[in-house]
Design a protein around this motif. Structure first.
Motif, PDB file in Angstrom:
ATOM      1  N   GLY A  72       0.821  -1.210   0.000  1.00  0.00           N
ATOM      2  CA  GLY A  72       0.000   0.000   0.000  1.00  0.00           C
ATOM      3  C   GLY A  72       0.851   1.255   0.000  1.00  0.00           C
ATOM      4  O   GLY A  72       0.561   2.219  -0.721  1.00  0.00           O
ATOM      5  N   LEU A  73       1.918   1.241   0.790  1.00  0.00           N
ATOM      6  CA  LEU A  73       2.824   2.383   0.869  1.00  0.00           C
ATOM      7  C   LEU A  73       3.510   2.628  -0.476  1.00  0.00           C
ATOM      8  O   LEU A  73       3.651   3.785  -0.909  1.00  0.00           O
ATOM      9  N   VAL A  74       3.921   1.548  -1.145  1.00  0.00           N
ATOM     10  CA  VAL A  74       4.580   1.683  -2.450  1.00  0.00           C
ATOM     11  C   VAL A  74       3.645   2.336  -3.467  1.00  0.00           C
ATOM     12  O   VAL A  74       4.035   3.251  -4.196  1.00  0.00           O
ATOM     13  N   PHE A  75       2.390   1.887  -3.514  1.00  0.00           N
ATOM     14  CA  PHE A  75       1.437   2.456  -4.469  1.00  0.00           C
ATOM     15  C   PHE A  75       1.178   3.935  -4.191  1.00  0.00           C
ATOM     16  O   PHE A  75       1.058   4.737  -5.119  1.00  0.00           O
ATOM     17  N   VAL A  76       1.105   4.303  -2.919  1.00  0.00           N
ATOM     18  CA  VAL A  76       0.897   5.716  -2.560  1.00  0.00           C
ATOM     19  C   VAL A  76       2.105   6.549  -2.969  1.00  0.00           C
ATOM     20  O   VAL A  76       1.968   7.638  -3.545  1.00  0.00           O
TER      21      VAL A  76
END
Length: 244
Positions: free
Chosen positions: A61-65
């Motif tokens: 999730g952090l990577v996509f954000v």
């Protein structure tokens, strides 16, 4: 990561607890929060849920954000090119996460997911050549290399009844070069090789100090190279986005 190596359907089969087969309810399917509120345990059998699920959900999730922010996506001023770029990134990084997770867990490269990443790469090449008007010659070399490696891997599988780790690794590296760029791909390879050499040197020194020698094994048996390449390339790609 759990289902694909076990050949469990990932579309129609409802999510379940691997220990007691309890079908997960709506609130048990909410990423991150369900793990926290249930105390990292199954609601029914109270079996501990492996932390890798929480870690994978948080990091992915952090990577996509971070990618969305790096591409400067603005909900009030969306551009078609940004949406397409983010879409391809999302599709490809989903493959990277699954390939890395399966290799870390099972010490193998899952071919079905690898082929999915090849399809994403080919679709991305078509988009670049048609919509962005990128020079096709460089990508033709990648496509020809894909075909050659897939043929060689098929021949090896027919003769030896197993897929070649090295060939699959080369295919994975090419997908990185296509989707994340040559700079990210080459630098990731250099970082992983350097990390492996340092690790092997440390182990050698420890063995010498302890007068204990371990059996020398092939590098692909000792290290999950795709897993390491996935981490390195993801971090470098995000770093590159924020430098632009």
């Amino acid at each position: 990561v759990y289902r694909i190596p076990r050949r469990i359907d990932i579309i129609y089969t409802h999510s379940f607890c691997p220990n007691c087969n309890h079908k997960l309810g709506f609130f048990e399917l909410i990423p991150v929060w369900s793990y926290i509120f249930q105390g990292g345990k199954c609601k029914e059998c109270k079996q501990k849920i492996r932390p890798r699920y929480l870690i994978l959900e948080v990091l992915s999730g952090l990577v996509f954000v971070l990618i969305a922010l790096g591409l400067k996506l603005d909900a009030y001023n969306l551009e078609f090119s940004q949406i397409i770029k983010f879409g391809f990134n999302a599709l490809y990084f989903a493959a990277i996460f699954i390939i890395a997770g399966i290799e870390k867990e099972n010490c193998k490269i899952e071919k079905s997911v690898l082929y999915y990443s090849v399809l994403v790469s080919c679709a991305y090449i078509i988009y670049l050549c048609i919509m962005v008007k990128t020079s096709i010659y460089r990508y033709v070399m990648y496509l020809v290399t894909f075909i050659i490696l897939l043929i060689v891997d098929s021949e090896i599988q027919i003769k030896q009844a197993k897929s070649s780790y090295f060939i699959n690794l080369l295919i994975f590296i090419i997908t990185i070069l296509i989707n994340l760029g040559e700079f990210v791909g080459i630098l990731s390879i250099f970082i992983v090789i350097l990390a492996i050499l340092i690790t092997k040197t440390i182990h050698y020194i420890k063995n010498e100090l302890n007068k204990y020698k371990k059996e020398d094994k092939n590098i692909t048996q000792n290290y999950n190279i795709c897993f390491l390449l996935s981490i390195a390339s993801t971090m470098l790609y995000i770093w590159q986005l924020y430098l632009k």
